[in-house]
Write a protein that holds these residues in place. Structure first.
Motif: not given
Length: 261
Positions: A209-210, A217-220, A227-229, A240-244
Motif C-alpha cells: 500500500i502506497g 516498484d513494491m506495488l508492482k 494506491a491511496m486516494g 489493483d485498487y484505489v482506496a479512499a
C-alpha cells in the motif's frame, strides 16, 4: 490469502495535511495482526525518524527503512543491511563536499547535511518538520545507506543528477521536494524479498500500500497493489485498487474492501 502487508508511511499511514495517523488506521493494523497477517513498514525514512512519528506506538512486525536498505525486526534489531559499496560511497562523499547541492546522508546511527539552504527549509516547512532537520556535519567514514537531496516543491527539476555518476544510482521522490538516492540494484523490493524469505511467505501472499512514485516498484512486485486516494496519478494507474484518501479512513476501508478485518 494475504499473509503480509507492506505499508508506506508518508501519505499512507501519516497524513501530509494533518501530520497525524487516524485512529481507524491504528485499529486496522491491530485487527490485521489479530487475524494473523504480518504488517511491515516499507519507507524511505530511518528507524529513528519512524519512532518520532505518529506511527511510533503501532507495533509492526518489522521495518524496511531507507528505501529497503536497512531491515529491522519488530524491536529494532537489524535483520539485514545494504550500504553503498566503496566506489559509490566515495562518489556520494565527493558530491557531499562539493556542496553544489544540499545533500543529506543517512548512516546507521547518524543523519546529517552538508549545508542547509532555502530549498531544505521550504521542504521541511511543508512536512511540518522544521524542528527536526538533520544538522550540518562532516562524513566520518561510516557506511552510508541512503542520501537525499532537494528540489523546489512541486517542480520537476532534475539538475541534481548532473553531479552524480551516470550509472549505479536510482532517484525517487516520496514527497514534493525530496529525492531519495540509493543503489540502482536495491530498493524496497529487495527488502521485501528478504523479509519473505525470513518468514517463509510467498510473493502470492503479499499486499503493498502506497501513494508516492517511490512505492511503484513494491506495488508492482506484491500480489495486490493498493494506491491511496491521495496517491499520484502514476501510482493509481498501476494499482489493483484505489482506496479512499489517507484522511478519509483509506487504510481501514481498503482492508474492509479485501475482507481482511
Amino acid at each position: 490469502m494475504i499473509k503480509a502487508i507492506f505499508f508506506d508511511v508518508d501519505g499512507t499511514l501519516v497524513s501530509f495535511k494533518t501530520h497525524s495517523t487516524l485512529p481507524s488506521t491504528k485499529e486496522a493494523i491491530s485487527r490485521l495482526k489479530e487475524n494473523g497477517i504480518k504488517c511491515f513498514v516499507a519507507t524511505g525514512r530511518s528507524f529513528k525518524a519512524i519512532k518520532e512519528m505518529p506511527v511510533k506506538d503501532i507495533h509492526f512486525d518489522g521495518y524496511l527503512t531507507l528505501t529497503g536498505q536497512l531491515g529491522l525486526s519488530d524491536n529494532g534489531e537489524i535483520i539485514y543491511e545494504i550500504p553503498f559499496d566503496e566506489k559509490m560511497t566515495r562518489a556520494i562523499v565527493d558530491v557531499f563536499y562539493e556542496k553544489k547541492i544540499p545533500l543529506m546522508i543517512t548512516e546507521k546511527e547518524r543523519i546529517y547535511h552538508n549545508f542547509i539552504d532555502d530549498r531544505v527549509m521550504e521542504t521541511f516547512t511543508l512536512l511540518n518538520a522544521r524542528d527536526n532537520i538533520a544538522p550540518v556535519d562532516d562524513y566520518h567514514g561510516d557506511h552510508i545507506y541512503q542520501a537525499m537531496t532537494y528540489i523546489r516543491p512541486y517542480s520537476d527539476d532534475t539538475f541534481y543528477k548532473e553531479v552524480f555518476p551516470k550509472k549505479g544510482l536510482r532517484f525517487t521522490s516520496w514527497f514534493n521536494g525530496c529525492v531519495d538516492i540509493f543503489s540502482d540494484n536495491e530498493g524496497k523490493v529487495e527488502g521485501i524479498k528478504r523479509i519473505l524469505d525470513l518468514y517463509g511467505i510467498k510473493k502470492e501472499e503479499t499486499m503493498a500500500i502506497g501513494d508516492g512514485d517511490n512505492d511503484i516498484d513494491m506495488l508492482k512486485y506484491c500480489k495486490v497493489a493498493v494506491a491511496m486516494g491521495n496517491a499520484t496519478d502514476k501510482v493509481k494507474s498501476m494499482a489493483d485498487y484505489v482506496a479512499a484518501d489517507v484522511d478519509d479512513d483509506g487504510i481501514f476501508k481498503a482492508m474492509q474492501h479485501y475482507d481482511l478485518l
